[in-house]
Design a protein around this motif. Structure first.
Motif, short mmCIF file in Angstrom:
data_model
loop_
_atom_site.label_atom_id
_atom_site.label_comp_id
_atom_site.label_asym_id
_atom_site.label_seq_id
_atom_site.Cartn_x
_atom_site.Cartn_y
_atom_site.Cartn_z
N ALA A 140 -24.21 39.72 6.33
CA ALA A 140 -23.59 40.75 7.18
C ALA A 140 -24.17 40.65 8.59
CB ALA A 140 -23.87 42.15 6.62
N ASP A 141 -23.37 41.08 9.56
CA ASP A 141 -23.87 41.24 10.94
C ASP A 141 -24.55 39.98 11.47
OD1 ASP A 141 -23.27 44.22 11.53
OD2 ASP A 141 -24.13 44.24 9.52
N ILE A 142 -23.80 38.89 11.46
CA ILE A 142 -24.28 37.63 12.04
C ILE A 142 -24.45 37.79 13.55
CG2 ILE A 142 -23.70 35.19 12.45
CD1 ILE A 142 -22.05 35.36 9.77
N HIS A 143 -23.51 38.49 14.16
CA HIS A 143 -23.60 38.86 15.58
C HIS A 143 -23.88 37.67 16.51
CE1 HIS A 143 -22.73 43.05 15.66
NE2 HIS A 143 -23.59 43.33 14.71
N SER A 144 -23.10 36.61 16.31
CA SER A 144 -23.15 35.48 17.26
C SER A 144 -24.53 34.86 17.39
CB SER A 144 -22.66 35.90 18.66
OG SER A 144 -21.37 36.45 18.61
N GLY A 171 -18.80 41.33 7.79
CA GLY A 171 -18.30 41.73 9.10
C GLY A 171 -19.32 41.72 10.22
N ASP A 172 -18.81 41.89 11.45
CA ASP A 172 -19.58 41.69 12.68
C ASP A 172 -20.10 40.25 12.77
OD1 ASP A 172 -18.97 44.13 13.71
OD2 ASP A 172 -21.01 44.91 13.72
N VAL A 173 -19.16 39.35 12.75
CA VAL A 173 -19.47 37.93 12.96
C VAL A 173 -19.91 37.73 14.40
CG1 VAL A 173 -18.55 35.57 12.84
CG2 VAL A 173 -17.68 37.32 11.26
N ASN A 210 -16.72 46.32 13.39
CA ASN A 210 -16.28 46.97 14.63
C ASN A 210 -16.39 46.04 15.83
OD1 ASN A 210 -19.10 47.42 13.97
ND2 ASN A 210 -19.27 48.76 15.73
N HIS A 211 -17.42 45.19 15.87
CA HIS A 211 -17.53 44.25 16.99
C HIS A 211 -16.45 43.17 16.94
CE1 HIS A 211 -21.42 45.47 18.87
NE2 HIS A 211 -21.47 46.15 17.73
N ASP A 212 -16.06 42.77 15.72
CA ASP A 212 -14.97 41.79 15.58
C ASP A 212 -13.66 42.38 16.11
OD1 ASP A 212 -16.82 40.11 14.19
OD2 ASP A 212 -16.36 41.17 12.32
N VAL A 233 -16.85 45.96 2.32
CA VAL A 233 -16.39 46.65 3.52
C VAL A 233 -17.54 46.68 4.54
CG1 VAL A 233 -17.07 48.93 2.66
CG2 VAL A 233 -15.17 48.76 4.22
N HIS A 234 -17.22 46.61 5.82
CA HIS A 234 -18.29 46.56 6.83
C HIS A 234 -19.04 47.90 6.92
CE1 HIS A 234 -20.51 45.37 10.36
NE2 HIS A 234 -20.06 46.41 11.03
N GLY A 235 -18.30 48.97 7.12
CA GLY A 235 -18.94 50.27 7.36
C GLY A 235 -19.08 51.09 6.09
N GLY A 274 -22.33 46.65 5.38
CA GLY A 274 -23.25 46.17 6.41
C GLY A 274 -23.42 47.27 7.44
N HIS A 275 -23.31 46.89 8.73
CA HIS A 275 -23.17 47.84 9.84
C HIS A 275 -24.47 48.48 10.29
CE1 HIS A 275 -20.72 50.04 12.61
NE2 HIS A 275 -20.58 51.14 11.92
N THR A 276 -25.37 48.89 9.38
CA THR A 276 -26.63 49.50 9.81
C THR A 276 -27.67 48.45 10.16
OG1 THR A 276 -27.61 49.61 7.61
CG2 THR A 276 -26.28 51.50 8.29
N HIS A 277 -27.49 47.22 9.69
CA HIS A 277 -28.45 46.12 9.89
C HIS A 277 -29.77 46.39 9.18
CE1 HIS A 277 -26.37 44.88 13.96
NE2 HIS A 277 -25.50 45.37 13.10
N VAL A 278 -29.76 47.25 8.19
CA VAL A 278 -30.98 47.58 7.43
C VAL A 278 -30.71 47.30 5.94
CG1 VAL A 278 -32.53 49.44 6.72
CG2 VAL A 278 -31.68 49.35 9.08
#
Ligand code: ZN
Length: 243
Positions: A7-11, A36-38, A63-65, A115-117, A148-152
């Motif tokens: 989750a949350d690869i974030h570039s 999500g949040d690739v 959400n960032h995607d 699901v992401h959130g 994902g989404h919280t990054h925790v």
């Protein structure tokens, strides 16, 4: 069959590559679930999309995607996140945009809702507290949900009577049984639990166990790329602290 859960690869290409190498060292995987949040925040959106596509993943939209392809408004983003998102949008090819636009918001795979959130608000809601988790246990039908989404890295357990929350730590092995679960594997590219190491999980469907792992990566290399790209200082510094 083993599933890589990210989750949350974030570039963050360095973190993503470190996770893939580490996953091979832990026995490898046959399928990939991406939560999500690739893209967003980091300096390598196109390269991360390219690498992810090679894994032929089941991937949901973050959400960032959505924001990077103009599907949601960035008015609710912090100023740093919004600036990074505008920069990200300018880095994407038509193919990259097509990939992000095509991502579903929610996927059901066997016993898992992905699901992401949250099941209630797939792109936006953070499940960070037991009361939010409790409401969301009523919003999906499968035994288990991955978010994902919280990054925790975190786990919510519902035993039919009450919901409990607990932190997932590096090396934790979670046995999936009768209790319903909401599982967050943590963030690959921007962890926020004061541990800068990339976080991910591997789910073994035969053994019905999920392992949480952490792996170090070359944070300084990612930071140099972010500085060259002119991304906000706060985003550059936070990945070194895991906040
Ligand atoms: Zn995120």
């Amino acid at each position: 069959m083993k599933y890589l859960v990210i989750a949350d690869i974030h570039s963050n290409l360095e973190a993503f590559e470190a996770v893939l190498e580490d996953a091979q060292n832990h026995g490898g995987f046959g399928h990939t679930w991406c939560i999500g949040d690739v893209v967003g925040y980091g300096p390598d959106p196109a390269a991360c999309i390219k690498l992810l596509k090679q894994l032929d993943p089941v991937c949901v939209c973050g959400n960032h995607d959505s924001a990077a392809v103009g599907e949601i408004d960035i008015g609710d983003f912090s100023s740093e996140a919004a600036k990074a998102n505008r920069w990200t949008a300018g880095q994407l090819s038509d193919d990259d945009r097509g990939f992000l636009v095509g991502l579903p918001k929610l996927v059901v795979e066997d016993d898992f809702t992905i699901v992401h959130g949250s099941p209630r608000q797939p792109v936006w809601e953070y499940i960070a507290h037991t009361i939010t988790a409790e409401d969301n246990f009523r919003r999906f039908d499968t035994p288990f949900c991955i978010v994902g989404h919280t990054h925790v890295p975190f786990l919510f357990t519902y035993d039919g009577a009450k919901v409990c929350g607990s932190v997932l730590r590096a090396g934790d092995m979670l046995v999936l049984g009768d209790n319903r679960l909401i599982i967050n594997p943590g963030g690959v590219g921007q962890p926020r639990d004061r541990d800068p190491r990339a976080s991910y999980a591997i789910f073994d469907a035969e053994e019905m166990v999920l392992h949480n792992y952490r792996v170090t990566y070359d944070v300084a290399a990612t930071q140099r790329k972010m500085e060259r790209a002119g991304l906000p200082d706060f985003l550059v510094s936070r990945i070194a602290w895991g906040v």
